[in-house]
Scaffold this motif. Sequence first.
Motif, mmCIF file in Angstrom:
data_model
loop_
_atom_site.group_PDB
_atom_site.id
_atom_site.type_symbol
_atom_site.label_atom_id
_atom_site.label_comp_id
_atom_site.label_asym_id
_atom_site.label_seq_id
_atom_site.Cartn_x
_atom_site.Cartn_y
_atom_site.Cartn_z
ATOM 1 N N SER A 173 0.842 -1.195 0.000
ATOM 2 C CA SER A 173 0.000 0.000 0.000
ATOM 3 C C SER A 173 0.882 1.252 0.000
ATOM 4 C CB SER A 173 -0.903 0.026 1.233
ATOM 5 O OG SER A 173 -1.763 -1.081 1.255
ATOM 6 N N THR B 171 -1.741 -2.262 -6.143
ATOM 7 C CA THR B 171 -2.255 -2.026 -4.787
ATOM 8 C C THR B 171 -1.642 -0.772 -4.160
ATOM 9 O OG1 THR B 171 -0.544 -3.470 -3.868
ATOM 10 C CG2 THR B 171 -2.679 -4.480 -4.346
ATOM 11 N N ARG C 97 -12.898 -9.041 2.024
ATOM 12 C CA ARG C 97 -12.580 -7.970 1.078
ATOM 13 C C ARG C 97 -13.567 -7.994 -0.100
ATOM 14 N NH1 ARG C 97 -7.617 -10.449 2.230
ATOM 15 N NH2 ARG C 97 -7.771 -11.637 0.284
ATOM 16 N N ASP D 181 -10.016 -8.631 7.967
ATOM 17 C CA ASP D 181 -9.759 -7.821 6.784
ATOM 18 C C ASP D 181 -11.080 -7.438 6.132
ATOM 19 O OD1 ASP D 181 -8.836 -6.567 4.538
ATOM 20 O OD2 ASP D 181 -7.349 -8.092 4.033
ATOM 21 N N SER E 33 -11.204 -4.763 3.888
ATOM 22 C CA SER E 33 -10.760 -3.814 2.869
ATOM 23 C C SER E 33 -11.658 -3.855 1.635
ATOM 24 C CB SER E 33 -9.318 -4.134 2.457
ATOM 25 O OG SER E 33 -8.458 -4.125 3.571
ATOM 26 N N GLN E 34 -11.619 -2.745 0.876
ATOM 27 C CA GLN E 34 -12.288 -2.639 -0.415
ATOM 28 C C GLN E 34 -13.791 -2.904 -0.322
ATOM 29 O OE1 GLN E 34 -10.003 -4.611 -3.606
ATOM 30 N NE2 GLN E 34 -8.278 -4.702 -2.179
ATOM 31 N N GLY F 78 -7.648 -4.803 8.605
ATOM 32 C CA GLY F 78 -7.636 -4.202 7.278
ATOM 33 C C GLY F 78 -8.897 -3.408 7.018
ATOM 34 N N SER G 204 -8.633 -0.677 4.560
ATOM 35 C CA SER G 204 -8.259 0.158 3.423
ATOM 36 C C SER G 204 -9.359 0.166 2.351
ATOM 37 C CB SER G 204 -6.934 -0.307 2.823
ATOM 38 O OG SER G 204 -7.008 -1.671 2.446
ATOM 39 N N ASP G 205 -9.378 1.243 1.565
ATOM 40 C CA ASP G 205 -10.313 1.393 0.445
ATOM 41 C C ASP G 205 -11.767 1.255 0.858
ATOM 42 O OD1 ASP G 205 -8.348 1.742 -1.729
ATOM 43 O OD2 ASP G 205 -7.751 -0.276 -1.175
ATOM 44 N N ASN G 206 -12.164 2.055 1.836
ATOM 45 C CA ASN G 206 -13.562 2.181 2.232
ATOM 46 C C ASN G 206 -13.931 3.662 2.179
ATOM 47 O OD1 ASN G 206 -14.983 -0.435 3.279
ATOM 48 N ND2 ASN G 206 -12.863 -0.647 3.991
ATOM 49 N N ARG H 97 -4.480 -1.121 8.527
ATOM 50 C CA ARG H 97 -4.408 -0.630 7.149
ATOM 51 C C ARG H 97 -5.571 0.322 6.892
ATOM 52 N NH1 ARG H 97 -2.957 -6.119 6.723
ATOM 53 N NH2 ARG H 97 -0.754 -6.374 6.238
ATOM 54 N N ASN I 208 -8.927 5.722 2.294
ATOM 55 C CA ASN I 208 -10.116 6.233 2.981
ATOM 56 C C ASN I 208 -10.048 7.755 3.042
ATOM 57 O OD1 ASN I 208 -11.898 4.008 4.234
ATOM 58 N ND2 ASN I 208 -9.822 3.313 4.737
#
Length: 583
Positions: free
Chosen positions: A278, A299, A484, A505, A507-508, A528, A530-532, A552, A556
């Motif tokens: 990341s 990523t 994810r 996790d 993420s996403q 995890g 990330s990517d929310n 992570r 965001n």
Amino acid sequence: MDRVIKAARASGSLNLSSRSLRFVPDEVYKSVNAVGEDEKWWEAVELHKLILAHNEIELLKDELRNLPLLTVLNVSHNKLSELPAAIGELTMLKSLDVSFNSILELPEEIGSATALVKFDCSNNQLKDLPNSLGRCSDLSDFKASNNVIISLPEDLANCSKLMKLDVEGNKLTNLSEKLIGSWTLLTELNASKNLLSGIPENIGSLSRLIRLDLHQNKISAIPVSIRGCCSLAEVHMGNNALSTLPSEMGELSRLGTLDLQSNQLKEYPVEACKLRLSLLNLSNNSLSGLPPELGKMTTLRRLLLTGNPIRTLRSTLLSGPTPTLLKYLRSRLSQNEDPEASTTTKEDVIAMAARLSIASKELSMEGLGLSSVPSEVWESSEVIKVDLTRNSIEELPIELSSCTHLQTLILSRNKIKEWPGAILSSLRNLLCLKLDNNPLRQIPSDGFQATPMLQILDLSGNAASLPEHPAFSSLPHLLELYLRRMQLREVPSDILSLQQLRILDLSQNSLQSVPVELKFFTSLTELGLSDNNISTLPPELGMLEPNLQALRLDGNPLRSIRRTVLDRGTKAVLQYLKDKIVE
């Protein structure tokens, strides 16, 4: 004061922090022997927890031995210059915090406090540590940062249960192979801001290590054995003297943060372009170019390159958005990258896999383009692991039901649409199930009841497959959960019953908030998010700091935490959140 001490004799817990005390009241040392005439002596209990933090205390008396049942003692943020020898007589003591004092030397007797699990002697003036600490064989969390320690005693090798070691900000010149070889349970190692000239060659024995922080030392090389640190999520090696990276770094499949700023790197190895990072910080090195393969690292959210003599790329690319740079690098890749066609037929591979499974008890047919599993592969019903990743399988073979010893079933990247409940219910010993990246339709509300012993579950990439109220509570032994790319808008409430989780996790997805209840997940080592669409985090997440080593958050729209804090990694973010908690 009398009222507080009387209450302590009833509860066994005494908190005298932040009272401007210059000495410990004698009544504290007397404990139950000081029961007053107006108290019921038969209801009094011995102290087991004593908090004296944030005072002006200059001395602890030897009468401390009168509190033999103490399990927690916190005398941090005082003016102590020494500890009494009587500390060794507290044989029940599990947690000792003497940080932020002026202690010059620890008494040898401390090694007699053999029940110690957590010991913090950071921010003192210690030049060395007593050999006797090696007798504290249950020690799991040891912090001795910001002292002037020159070396660690070899007897610490006896502390084989050590999971967290923080010796940041000392004068250490080396970490011995004997110590590293004994600490195989380590999940976090922080030896930053020292004088280390190298990393022990056997660093690879730390297969559980999640966070490695060695920034601001004099390290010139990373051993190839680093490949053995297969759990690494964060590596901080900035401000050292690295001129090359071993290609084996590319095998660290769980690495998310790699900080290599302010070294002497002349190139970034192609092999390390396989990492799913990341954050990659390569600023202030000696890079003259970048491998086109780095463009495959899709990523990456942040690639920092300032301060390098790169002339093969336009400055606007280097200073612009990371995705734009990655796209440009991909365009420079050769179009003929297909691996050489194998001369071995698919039938040969299947037959070989079947034969190997008899002895190894593992059946692997990854990436063979299978639409179904040939019945002839089931040479043995005693297999404990089946890996069918990257095929086109739509449904599981009925023969799988007879594999009652099966512990690991990997079905990632296939075409399974229906939840295989009937077959799973036959696999009562199943510990690991990976169904990620399948077109899985909705899982039945009682679907998880078929796998009550699961410890690892991966459903990533199966959008909308979860029922409205997924019964994760049917999985009481779950340690790792991966969800994810599931189009989740909120964290399923039933997840909050899984407080023994070590990895979660999420993420996403499309999460907008993080439940405060996650503060109770004290076993969590990786989270995890990330990517929310998360804009704020509950400060209570900071309470996870003792164990959480990988948080992570990239991708965001976080507005409540400064970018400088986020870039410093998990530890800095958790400390920032903890400081925000309103007492």
